[in-house]
Design an enzyme around this catalytic site. Structure first.
Site: not given
Lengths: 133, 386
Positions: B86, B335
């Site tokens: 991430c 995201h």
């Protein structure tokens, strides 16, 4: 014997040894003969670089440090959901993550005593899990 | 090594969200074009690219780095792809900075992109879960929500953090996401809505979890000399810190902090010669609301254990001690893994330039971005100045 509820990793000799002991209800870690570092789950090599490792039997008693109830599982775990995951610190100071059974979430408390047991899943796979003692 | 600074001279951002209208190449192009226009340069003026894409499984394409690089018009030039889960986007920014500092390039294009929504939520949860230790933790059904939920129960137990405080983070980030035209979910929510949403992994419910999104973001970095020629408002990358931690969450020294954040932040503050008190605006990794609360503490914006109080007192709102995630954060903006870190850099650039629209804060001089990969296995902290 396949380890874990789900996995696609090849069954190495190292894992076969771990699982063989787990089926006898023994939780095995490894210790570095060089620096003395202990690993649970076990590693075949030490972080210090050494390959000289020895097996030892880890404690199977501990206390819950953190928990969660998984109601939204990954695809591969759908049929097992919901399940409780927990991290426990064992009496020898090592920490382990596993599923927890035998207690309702509302009765769960951090600090609660658990023991680590071996369990065979309906798919004949082997796991360790926490049970409240 | 160059001693001069590295500047951000152009930024471009796609709308984040369900983008069934585009695949990863078109999304990347949609971010690169405005970045070039913002800088006022052509693609031919760029020496090299760094592409951040986190997971081949989502793009259904290996080597999506060179795919994007070629598609945006950079064939024949050097490129490579960066991966840090991430935190992929921030790792790409760091690599771009290093290319310039080393003298290998003068102008670098950094692109972060990911397409995730087409696989569905259960499948996406499955694919992301495989970023964890696939021998010892994934096989027990550990997901990312559950990793952070473990931290949440530990934090609640140790510091008395409440579910309401977690929800308040979500309310704030939706407040700002509603003002961001590029955000995935541009709507504000009430505390009651946040608290009553369905449980995902106790104590984290739906509104404690970030969105699964498609999107891309691009920035152009340049040497100080080039940056001053290209841009009237270059933003300087003045501090970079990074750290890592154990692959297994069970091996962590503490479940109530991300040590990698503390270490990376310390390095970034030292390099930028600032303290946490100097930070005027920040984007922090709020993949789950507990992550934002823990970040307040680990970045030094408040004392350990007081993150819950920090949001309760609105210290992370505009007007508070440090406005945080003024773009809506991962929670409301979305995201798309590889894009997130680059998008964080863009929000800070816009705030420091005074181009953040409705959510602009007054007179910000120093900004910070904080990007976590997984559950603190990776951490990147960047510090920016005008």
């Amino acid at each position: 014997m396949k380890f874990g509820y789900v996995s696609w990793l090849p069954e190495t000799d190292f894992m076969a040894r771990f699982v063989e002991e787990l089926e006898k209800n023994k939780l095995m870690g490894t210790r570095c003969k060089g620096c003395g570092a202990r690993y649970l789950p076990p590693r075949a090599h030490c972080r210090c670089g050494s390959v000289e490792m020895e097996w030892f039997e880890a404690s199977r008693k501990g206390k819950i440090l953190a928990y969660t109830l998984v109601t939204f599982p990954p695809e591969s775990m759908s049929k097992n959901s919901p399940y409780i995951m927990a991290v426990a610190e064992l009496e020898d100071g090592l920490r382990l993550l596993a599923q927890l059974t035998g207690v309702a979430v509302k009765n769960l408390k951090i600090g609660m005593s658990v023991r680590v047991t071996s369990h065979r899943t309906p798919e004949s796979r082997v796991v360790y899990r926490f049970e409240t003692s | 090594m160059r001693t001069e600074k590295v500047g951000i001279v152009g930024v471009g951002h796609t709308k984040f969200g369900k983008r069934a209208d585009a695949t990863i190449r078109e999304l990347a192009h949609e971010a690169v074009k405005p970045a070039l226009e913002d800088a006022g340069i052509n693609i031919g003026d760029i020496d090299t690219s760094v592409i951040g894409v986190a997971a081949d499984e989502f793009a259904a394409q290996l080597s999506s780095g060179v795919l994007i690089h070629d598609y945006v018009g950079m064939k024949d030039k050097p490129t490579f792809r960066v991966e840090a889960a991430c935190a992929t986007g921030s790792a790409a920014v760091r690599a771009g900075w290093a290319l310039i500092k080393s003298g290998l390039a003068e102008v670098v294009l950094v692109v972060g992109a990911e397409t995730m929504t087409h696989v569905g939520t259960l499948r996406a949860t499955e694919l992301m879960a495989r970023a964890q230790d696939t021998r010892w933790e994934y096989p027990f059904g550990l997901t990312f929500p559950s990793s952070y939920a473990l931290m949440a129960t530990a934090h609640m137990h140790k510091f008395g953090t409440t579910r309401e405080q977690l929800s308040l983070v979500s309310v704030k980030n939706h407040t700002y996401g509603a003002m961001n035209p590029y955000a995935h979910l541009q709507k504000s929510i009430t505390l009651e809505e946040a608290m009553k949403s369905i449980m995902i992994c106790y104590p984290l419910n739906l509104y404690d979890c970030c969105l699964i999104s498609d999107g891309a973001a691009a920035i152009i970095l340049a040497t100080e000399e080039k940056a001053r020629k290209i841009s009237d408002t270059p933003i300087w990358l003045i501090g970079l810190g990074a750290a890592s931690d154990t692959m297994m969450i069970s091996e962590r020294e503490s479940l109530t902090e991300l040590k990698a954040t503390r270490v990376a932040a310390e390095k970034a503050y030292k390099m930028a010669r600032i303290t946490p008190d100097d930070v005027d605006v920040a984007t922090v990794h709020d993949c789950f609301t507990i992550a934002e609360i823990v970040a307040y503490e680990d970045l030094g914006f408040c004392q350990k254990g007081e993150g819950g109080k920090f949001i309760e007192e609105k210290q992370s709102y505009i007007g508070g001690k440090v406005p945080i995630n003024t773009d809506g954060g991962l929670k409301s903006k979305g995201h798309p893994l590889g894009a997130t870190g680059v998008s964080m850099t863009i929000e800070i650039t816009k705030q420091l330039r005074g181009e953040a629209g409705k959510r602009q804060l007054n007179g910000a001089e120093i900004g910070l971005s904080h990007n976590i990969g997984e559950t603190g296995q990776y951490c990147f902290v960047h510090v920016y100045s005008r």
